[in-house]
Design an enzyme around this catalytic site. Structure first.
Site, mmCIF file in Angstrom:
data_model
loop_
_atom_site.group_PDB
_atom_site.id
_atom_site.type_symbol
_atom_site.label_atom_id
_atom_site.label_comp_id
_atom_site.label_asym_id
_atom_site.label_seq_id
_atom_site.Cartn_x
_atom_site.Cartn_y
_atom_site.Cartn_z
ATOM 1 N N PHE A 157 0.884 -1.170 0.000
ATOM 2 C CA PHE A 157 0.000 0.000 0.000
ATOM 3 C C PHE A 157 0.921 1.220 0.000
ATOM 4 O O PHE A 157 1.857 1.287 0.783
ATOM 5 C CB PHE A 157 -0.847 -0.047 1.271
ATOM 6 C CG PHE A 157 -1.931 0.981 1.332
ATOM 7 C CD1 PHE A 157 -3.169 0.731 0.765
ATOM 8 C CD2 PHE A 157 -1.727 2.189 1.967
ATOM 9 C CE1 PHE A 157 -4.185 1.677 0.842
ATOM 10 C CE2 PHE A 157 -2.730 3.136 2.047
ATOM 11 C CZ PHE A 157 -3.971 2.881 1.473
ATOM 12 N N ASP B 196 2.884 -5.020 8.592
ATOM 13 C CA ASP B 196 1.673 -4.221 8.460
ATOM 14 C C ASP B 196 0.495 -5.193 8.362
ATOM 15 O O ASP B 196 0.409 -5.977 7.409
ATOM 16 C CB ASP B 196 1.771 -3.339 7.211
ATOM 17 C CG ASP B 196 0.565 -2.426 7.058
ATOM 18 O OD1 ASP B 196 -0.545 -2.849 7.425
ATOM 19 O OD2 ASP B 196 0.728 -1.309 6.538
ATOM 20 N N TYR C 295 -10.103 0.445 11.240
ATOM 21 C CA TYR C 295 -11.363 0.801 10.578
ATOM 22 C C TYR C 295 -11.727 -0.165 9.459
ATOM 23 O O TYR C 295 -12.723 0.015 8.785
ATOM 24 C CB TYR C 295 -11.346 2.244 10.062
ATOM 25 C CG TYR C 295 -10.161 2.622 9.191
ATOM 26 C CD1 TYR C 295 -10.109 2.266 7.849
ATOM 27 C CD2 TYR C 295 -9.101 3.349 9.717
ATOM 28 C CE1 TYR C 295 -9.027 2.613 7.058
ATOM 29 C CE2 TYR C 295 -8.020 3.714 8.934
ATOM 30 C CZ TYR C 295 -7.981 3.347 7.608
ATOM 31 O OH TYR C 295 -6.904 3.687 6.841
ATOM 32 N N LYS C 296 -10.902 -1.205 9.250
ATOM 33 C CA LYS C 296 -11.218 -2.199 8.229
ATOM 34 C C LYS C 296 -11.944 -3.371 8.912
ATOM 35 O O LYS C 296 -13.103 -3.212 9.284
ATOM 36 C CB LYS C 296 -9.940 -2.601 7.500
ATOM 37 C CG LYS C 296 -9.387 -1.419 6.685
ATOM 38 C CD LYS C 296 -8.018 -1.634 6.081
ATOM 39 C CE LYS C 296 -7.589 -0.363 5.324
ATOM 40 N NZ LYS C 296 -6.159 -0.368 4.980
ATOM 41 N N ARG D 7 -12.372 -5.365 -6.315
ATOM 42 C CA ARG D 7 -12.005 -5.914 -5.014
ATOM 43 C C ARG D 7 -13.265 -6.180 -4.199
ATOM 44 O O ARG D 7 -14.120 -5.307 -4.061
ATOM 45 C CB ARG D 7 -11.148 -4.870 -4.295
ATOM 46 C CG ARG D 7 -9.930 -5.404 -3.625
ATOM 47 C CD ARG D 7 -9.055 -4.293 -3.098
ATOM 48 N NE ARG D 7 -9.763 -3.299 -2.300
ATOM 49 C CZ ARG D 7 -9.274 -2.746 -1.183
ATOM 50 N NH1 ARG D 7 -8.100 -3.114 -0.725
ATOM 51 N NH2 ARG D 7 -9.949 -1.825 -0.531
HETATM 52 C C1 LIG Z 1 -5.463 0.843 4.759
HETATM 53 C C2 LIG Z 1 -3.971 0.758 4.812
HETATM 54 C C3 LIG Z 1 -3.207 1.800 5.339
HETATM 55 C C4 LIG Z 1 -3.899 3.073 5.772
HETATM 56 O O1 LIG Z 1 -3.062 3.967 6.407
HETATM 57 P P1 LIG Z 1 -3.721 5.242 7.097
HETATM 58 O O2 LIG Z 1 -2.592 5.935 7.724
HETATM 59 O O3 LIG Z 1 -4.741 4.731 8.071
HETATM 60 O O4 LIG Z 1 -4.405 6.041 6.051
HETATM 61 C C5 LIG Z 1 -1.846 1.623 5.439
HETATM 62 N N1 LIG Z 1 -1.237 0.485 5.020
HETATM 63 C C6 LIG Z 1 -1.951 -0.528 4.490
HETATM 64 C C7 LIG Z 1 -1.269 -1.778 4.045
HETATM 65 C C8 LIG Z 1 -3.333 -0.420 4.356
HETATM 66 O O5 LIG Z 1 -4.039 -1.407 3.814
#
Ligand SMILES: *Cc1c(COP(=O)(O)O)cnc(C)c1O
Length: 394
Positions: free
Chosen positions: A126, A195, A220-221, A369
């Site tokens: 990400f 992560d 939040y997921k 997705r």
């Molecule tokens: C959703 C996600 C994020 C989100 O980061 P935020 O700082 O909360 O915006 C980061 N890394 C991964 C792998 C994600 O899937």
């Protein structure tokens, strides 16, 4: 009734987790975007109203102690801990995932020592993780190398300081082998930073069991904490005394109200804090975690695999060959809790799916997705999503 709609009915009837759906505010939309924003647990609005009206409105400053605001980051961390296989005292909640990636990665490089000059980062990550890793490398005077998780074992060596990896690839839904990659990283004397954004709340992680050094994750997921709810940071207990946070705010001080000009880090998970916690979001998350009471992550994983298997089967039964191509591995050991399908005009197709009441999302350049949240997704949802998709494509 077709064979697959009948099967969906039977699978839902036999599903032990099925009653959990009623703990959420949902309608007849097929919601397959819980890997981006989890659904609202039905009791959260009342709890949040109480936090605002009574704790803030009436008790005001007293709530920092009397309503337990001050200790919320560690208390909520300890509620997330069992879901990611961590014993208490190692998880703290606060700040965004991006900020926690920074704390964890710079902290890991500092733990690794000066003779280790290279950071490895997941090239498929990400994007935010990659941006932060680049800055962390610049700030710590290390070089950064981006490579796929499969390439990591071959790239490790005596110069490797730390490796930042995703447990589940956000785009393809591929699950990486956390135990073996962590073991390889340790064999090279480096630190493993994971992560868990797409695995926390979706599948067993086993942080303690596999000796992970540091980890971060979203709430939040799959944890349904609400838009922008604070992330979590795990620092393995043995490393905590040496964890040197690059963001040593006053909330992580051993004596925050001593107001000393000199910094002295608190022991334990508290050391991962920065500043004043975002109490409203944090307490919404705490309430949201109530839906996990009595729910085991192994049962969630079993249902997740059954749901994604069934969805793939329905897609393949309903869709003309060649119209979509699954990019999520078929093998259970390599699959997260989502199914990604490569498809021509994926952006347009998703727009129309959403109009038809099936909500997934689109990721560049050509990926549809679909996230499966076992706490509230039904087999009937999976069947309807596949049927709607096939109708649109046909
Ligand atoms: C959703 C996600 C994020 C989100 O980061 P935020 O700082 O909360 O915006 C980061 N890394 C991964 C792998 C994600 O899937």
């Amino acid at each position: 009734m077709s064979e697959l709609t009948l099967r969906a009915k039977q699978l839902d009837a036999a599903d032990e987790l099925a009653p959990l759906r009623s703990r959420f505010a949902l309608d007849d939309v097929v919601y397959l975007d819980g890997n981006s924003l989890g659904a609202l647990p039905a009791h959260v609005p009342d709890r949040l109203a109480d936090v605002v009206r009574r704790e803030w409105g009436e008790l005001r400053i007293r709530s920092w102690t009397e309503s337990g605001w001050w200790t919320a980051p560690e208390r909520i961390g300890d509620r997330i801990a069992p879901l990611v296989g961590a014993a208490p005292g190692q998880v703290v909640v606060g700040d965004s995932t991006s900020v926690n990636v920074f704390k964890a990665l710079v902290g890991a490089v500092r733990l690794a020592g000066d003779d280790r000059t290279e950071i490895l980062v997941d090239a498929t990550t990400f994007p935010t993780d990659g941006y932060i890793a680049e800055s962390a490398a610049r700030l710590t005077g290390r070089t950064l190398r981006a490579l796929t998780p499969e390439e990591v074992p071959g790239a490790l060596g005596p110069r490797t300081a730390a490796v930042l990896l995703n447990h589940v690839d956000y785009r393809t839904g591929r699950l990486h082998d956390l135990p073996s990659l962590t073991a390889a990283i340790h064999a090279a004397g480096a630190l493993a930073v994971w992560d868990l954004c797409h695995s926390a709340g979706a599948l067993p992680v086993g942080l303690d069991e596999h000796g992970v050094d540091l980890a971060v994750g979203c709430t939040y997921k799959y944890l349904n904490g609400g838009p922008g709810s604070p992330a979590f940071l795990y620092v393995r207990r043995e490393l905590q005394p040496r964890f040197d946070s690059p963001l040593p705010g006053w909330n992580s001080h051993a004596d925050p109200f001593g107001m000393s000009p000199d910094y002295a880090p608190a022991p334990g998970a508290v050391r991962g804090r920065v500043g004043t916690p975002d109490i409203l979001s944090m307490l919404a998350l705490e309430a949201a975690l109530d839906v996990w009471e009595g729910v085991g992550i192994d049962a969630v994983r079993a249902k997740s695999l059954a749901l994604t298997d069934f969805f793939l089967e329905c897609v393949s039964a309903y869709t003309e060959p060649g119209r979509v191509e699954p990019v999520t591995p078929a093998e259970h050991g390599r699959r997260g809790s989502q199914v990604s399908l490569r498809c021509a005009d994926a952006g347009e197709v998703m727009k129309r799916l959403i109009e038809e009441g099936v909500v997934g999302d689109f990721r560049q350049p050509d990926v549809l997705r679909f996230g499966f949240t076992p706490l509230y997704t039904t087999f009937a949802d999976a069947e309807r999503a596949a049927r709607t998709l096939a109708a649109l494509l046909g």
